[in-house]
Design an enzyme around this catalytic site. Structure first.
Site, PDB file in Angstrom:
ATOM      1  N   GLY A  19       0.834  -1.209   0.000  1.00 41.05           N
ATOM      2  CA  GLY A  19       0.000   0.000   0.000  1.00 41.05           C
ATOM      3  C   GLY A  19       0.861   1.249   0.000  1.00 41.05           C
ATOM      4  NE  ARG A  80      -0.921  -4.936  -0.526  1.00 43.94           N
ATOM      5  CZ  ARG A  80      -1.810  -3.940  -0.484  1.00 43.94           C
ATOM      6  NH1 ARG A  80      -2.735  -3.823  -1.411  1.00 43.94           N
ATOM      7  NH2 ARG A  80      -1.788  -3.059   0.499  1.00 43.94           N
ATOM      8  CG  ASP A 111       4.131  -6.574   7.789  1.00 43.05           C
ATOM      9  OD1 ASP A 111       3.488  -6.291   6.762  1.00 43.05           O
ATOM     10  OD2 ASP A 111       3.596  -6.925   8.854  1.00 43.05           O
ATOM     11  CB  THR A 133       2.683   0.934   6.080  1.00 46.39           C
ATOM     12  OG1 THR A 133       1.322   0.725   6.512  1.00 46.39           O
ATOM     13  CG2 THR A 133       3.594   0.541   7.212  1.00 46.39           C
ATOM     14  CG  ASP A 135      -1.874  -0.039   8.312  1.00 50.70           C
ATOM     15  OD1 ASP A 135      -2.694   0.879   8.099  1.00 50.70           O
ATOM     16  OD2 ASP A 135      -1.940  -1.145   7.760  1.00 50.70           O
ATOM     17  CG  ASP A 137       1.278  -2.508  10.392  1.00 52.67           C
ATOM     18  OD1 ASP A 137       2.108  -1.861   9.726  1.00 52.67           O
ATOM     19  OD2 ASP A 137       0.533  -3.358   9.895  1.00 52.67           O
ATOM     20  NE  ARG A 179      -5.859  -5.762   5.116  1.00 50.96           N
ATOM     21  CZ  ARG A 179      -5.830  -5.584   3.803  1.00 50.96           C
ATOM     22  NH1 ARG A 179      -6.911  -5.789   3.093  1.00 50.96           N
ATOM     23  NH2 ARG A 179      -4.733  -5.209   3.190  1.00 50.96           N
TER      24      ARG A 179
HETATM   25  O1  F6P Z   1      -1.443  -1.340   4.806  1.00 51.76           O
HETATM   26  C1  F6P Z   1      -1.995  -0.121   4.554  1.00 51.76           C
HETATM   27  C2  F6P Z   1      -3.474  -0.247   4.267  1.00 51.76           C
HETATM   28  O2  F6P Z   1      -3.916   1.042   3.940  1.00 51.76           O
HETATM   29  C3  F6P Z   1      -4.316  -0.856   5.393  1.00 51.76           C
HETATM   30  O3  F6P Z   1      -4.612   0.043   6.423  1.00 51.76           O
HETATM   31  C4  F6P Z   1      -5.530  -1.288   4.611  1.00 51.76           C
HETATM   32  O4  F6P Z   1      -6.198  -2.332   5.288  1.00 51.76           O
HETATM   33  C5  F6P Z   1      -4.934  -1.780   3.333  1.00 51.76           C
HETATM   34  O5  F6P Z   1      -3.724  -1.083   3.155  1.00 51.76           O
HETATM   35  C6  F6P Z   1      -5.831  -1.555   2.134  1.00 51.76           C
HETATM   36  O6  F6P Z   1      -5.190  -2.065   1.022  1.00 51.76           O
HETATM   37  P1  F6P Z   1      -5.673  -1.877  -0.493  1.00 51.76           P
HETATM   38  O7  F6P Z   1      -4.884  -0.757  -1.052  1.00 51.76           O
HETATM   39  O8  F6P Z   1      -5.321  -3.167  -1.146  1.00 51.76           O
HETATM   40  O9  F6P Z   1      -7.139  -1.588  -0.491  1.00 51.76           O
END
Ligand code: F6P
Length: 329
Positions: A19, A80, A111, A133, A135, A137, A179
């Protein structure tokens, strides 16, 4: 003229993966500028590990990183890659590195990105990760690039919601990203003066975590309520339905979603990204590999990437306690 600093590597690649996060561009810029300063060539890799597999790369110049420090998103694009999860995919990526003479890779992301970097290192490629990120996290670092901008964006949105909730004497249930991690929800909840904050680290209990807090707030004379929910805790829509059914209120549910991932990075994200980019290049130039750049208090340090990934992060108990006091239990 200052003397050029010595380096163990002559050509490196930089990629962003997973992300996106505001500040990634500032990190790319810093990697490039710090490398040029040492006489190291830099190759931009588009779309993360997918670009390394397909060879979607270009030699970076100073002009490529001009005027990007203030821009959200990532100029290198991000993805990804399913193919990179297989050994064959990793072999192809390593082959690209060898073919192009890339002696080191700087991987900016979360991660998943670092696990990818570890996989690549098994093929003899030097890697260093930069945490990016929203998050916050990543276990081994106190800070990840993008968190501050995302938190400020969410706070700005919720402050606006507060105005209309106040006028109509309503309850707002607001879902923020996260998440698996409640950092964003916790910080945003404290900053907006939420009535309740729900995080994935604590199993959801409607009565204890929502109903009781709204009841107490009502008793103290409040007529509008903000409930901040991390997406991984419980769906905000479900919380809204429970509030309607069990408390007789007429709540409005807002999912902030990807709004939180965009926008110009804050000063903190620009500066942290710049410091981390500089350190990533220093680490590679010193001949180190398998490192991750981390914030430890006010310092920027590097750790072993596998050891960093193995560390367990929990919500800061002091911050969590403060939130519970502020939300009235
Ligand atoms: O990891 C960052 C994040 O924004 C999370 O908070 C969220 O759950 C996820 O990515 C959403 O990912 P995507 O871009 O695949 O919708």
């Amino acid at each position: 003229m200052e003397e050029m600093e010595k380096s163990a590597v002559r050509r490196i690649g930089v990629l962003t993966s997973g992300g996106d996060a505001p500040g990634m561009n500032a990190a790319i810029r810093s990697v490039a500028r710090s490398a040029f300063r040492r006489g190291i060539e830099v190759v931009g890799i588009r779309r993360g590990y997918a670009g390394l597999i397909s060879g979607d790369i270009f030699p970076m110049t100073s002009a490529d990183v001009s005027r990007i420090i203030n821009r959200g998103g990532t100029v290198l694009y991000t993805a990804r890659s399913d193919e990179f999860r297989s050994v064959e995919g990793q072999q192809k990526a390593a082959a690209t590195c060898k073919l192009l003479g890339l002696e080191g890779i700087v991987a900016i992301g979360g991660d998943g990105t670092f696990r990818g970097a570890c996989d690549l290192s098994k093929f003899g490629i030097s890697v260093v990760g930069i945490p990016g990120t929203i998050d916050n996290d990543i276990v081994c670092t106190d800070y990840t690039i993008g968190f501050d901008t995302a938190a400020n964006t969410a706070v700005d949105c919720i402050d606006r919601l507060r105005d209309t909730m106040q006028s109509h004497e309503r309850c707002a249930v607001v879902e923020v990203m996260g998440r698996h991690a409640g950092y964003l929800a916790l910080h945003v909840g404290v900053a907006v003066g939420a009535t309740a904050v729900l995080v994935p680290e604590y199993p959801y209990d409607f009565n204890e975590h929502v109903a009781e807090k709204i009841r107490r707030a009502r008793l103290s004379g409040k007529t509008n309520f903000i409930i901040v929910v991390a997406e991984g805790a419980v769906p905000a829509v479900f919380v809204g339905e429970q509030i309607r059914a069990e408390l007789g209120l007429d709540p409005r549910v807002t999912i902030l979603g990807h709004i939180q991932r965009g926008g110009a990075p804050t000063v903190k994200d620009r500066v942290m990204a710049t410091r981390m980019g500089y350190e990533a290049v220093r680490v590679l130039a010193e001949g180190k590999t398998n490192r991750v750049i981390c914030a430890e208090g006010d310092r920027i340090i590097d750790r072993d990437i596998a050891e960093g990934l193995a560390m367990k992060k929990t919500l800061n108990p002091e911050e969590f306690k403060v939130m519970t006091v502020m939300t009235g239990t």
